[in-house]
Write a protein that holds these residues in place. Sequence first.
Motif, PDB file in Angstrom:
ATOM      1  N   ASN A 211      44.124  32.272  43.106  1.00 38.00           N
ATOM      2  CA  ASN A 211      42.992  31.655  43.789  1.00 38.00           C
ATOM      3  C   ASN A 211      41.689  31.930  43.049  1.00 38.00           C
ATOM      4  O   ASN A 211      41.131  33.000  43.203  1.00 38.00           O
ATOM      5  CB  ASN A 211      42.922  32.189  45.216  1.00 38.00           C
ATOM      6  CG  ASN A 211      41.810  31.552  46.018  1.00 38.00           C
ATOM      7  OD1 ASN A 211      41.160  30.611  45.569  1.00 38.00           O
ATOM      8  ND2 ASN A 211      41.566  32.068  47.204  1.00 38.00           N
ATOM      9  N   PRO A 212      41.205  30.977  42.280  1.00 35.75           N
ATOM     10  CA  PRO A 212      41.712  29.618  42.141  1.00 35.75           C
ATOM     11  C   PRO A 212      42.610  29.435  40.904  1.00 35.75           C
ATOM     12  O   PRO A 212      42.619  30.247  39.992  1.00 35.75           O
ATOM     13  CB  PRO A 212      40.426  28.809  41.930  1.00 35.75           C
ATOM     14  CG  PRO A 212      39.534  29.736  41.157  1.00 35.75           C
ATOM     15  CD  PRO A 212      39.885  31.129  41.628  1.00 35.75           C
ATOM     16  N   ASP A 224      42.285  33.651  38.658  1.00 30.88           N
ATOM     17  CA  ASP A 224      42.311  34.886  39.447  1.00 30.88           C
ATOM     18  C   ASP A 224      43.725  35.068  39.986  1.00 30.88           C
ATOM     19  O   ASP A 224      44.389  34.081  40.321  1.00 30.88           O
ATOM     20  CB  ASP A 224      41.299  34.790  40.610  1.00 30.88           C
ATOM     21  CG  ASP A 224      41.164  36.099  41.387  1.00 30.88           C
ATOM     22  OD1 ASP A 224      41.511  37.164  40.828  1.00 30.88           O
ATOM     23  OD2 ASP A 224      40.701  36.060  42.547  1.00 30.88           O
TER      24      ASP A 224
HETATM   25 MG    MG Z   1      39.586  34.523  43.623  1.00 27.52          MG
END
Ligand code: MG
Length: 230
Positions: A211-212, A224
């Motif tokens: 994410n993302p 991430d």
């Molecule tokens: Mg993140």
Amino acid sequence: MAIADVIEAARSEGRTVLTEVESKQVLLEAGIPVVPSRLARDAGEAVAAAAEAGYPVVLKIVSPDIPHKSDVGGVRVGLASAAEVEAAFAEIVAAAQKARPEARIHGVAVQRMAPVGAEVIVGLTKDPQFGPVIMFGLGGVFVEVLKDVAFRIVPLEPRDAAEMVREIKGYPVLEGVRGRPPADVAAIESLILGVSEFAEAHPEVAELDLNPVFVYPEGAVAVDARIVVA
Ligand code: MG
Ligand code: ADP
């Protein structure tokens, strides 16, 4: 380092949460596309890592106790020189220590800055009844406010990945809107299937968050990552 070693190292410190650096190491090994990140323990190491990654770079706080790095001023993007990296290192550590005085801080992660793409998220959680379940959605408000997400139980067939991407309401965003090029949906499907295989191969993984993930006209990459082991 092998997946088992990374997990063992965390466990030996009494941790179930892998840092972004550790999580990405594990995922790279598993063939899942992530922007690799390198741990720097001081500003000098950060500058060396930045030169290796190639400018511009992103710096982020590395702490098993800080799940949301931007919330504590722990993420700096678009750093274009050694001087900026040095300054950002000190600022990030100071901001994190101020926000979370009790947090264990390993240092700062250094990685190349990925070009902006369409943002999606891919997650893995364990349902007490169904076991590992994969979640897919568009990033940001689409997930947090609109809860526009799709779920499938592991293991996924290619058809499941294709369906879950298309069943979210925001799918047209990926097809390209307002002059934006279409996103590489096949790359998203392949990433989802990679996560499914990873979950099957590693039952000790309790949670995974990408994410993302940035999706381009060609290809997709997670910027991430966070893994929690049982
Ligand atoms: Mg993140
Ligand atoms: P957190 O979710 O813990 O706050 P992220 O690692 O997701 O931290 O970083 C916050 C935001 O910074 C991301 O949503 C993304 O927009 C941007 N970002 C993070 N890493 C990169 C990168 N390598 N390249 C480009 N943008 C990035």
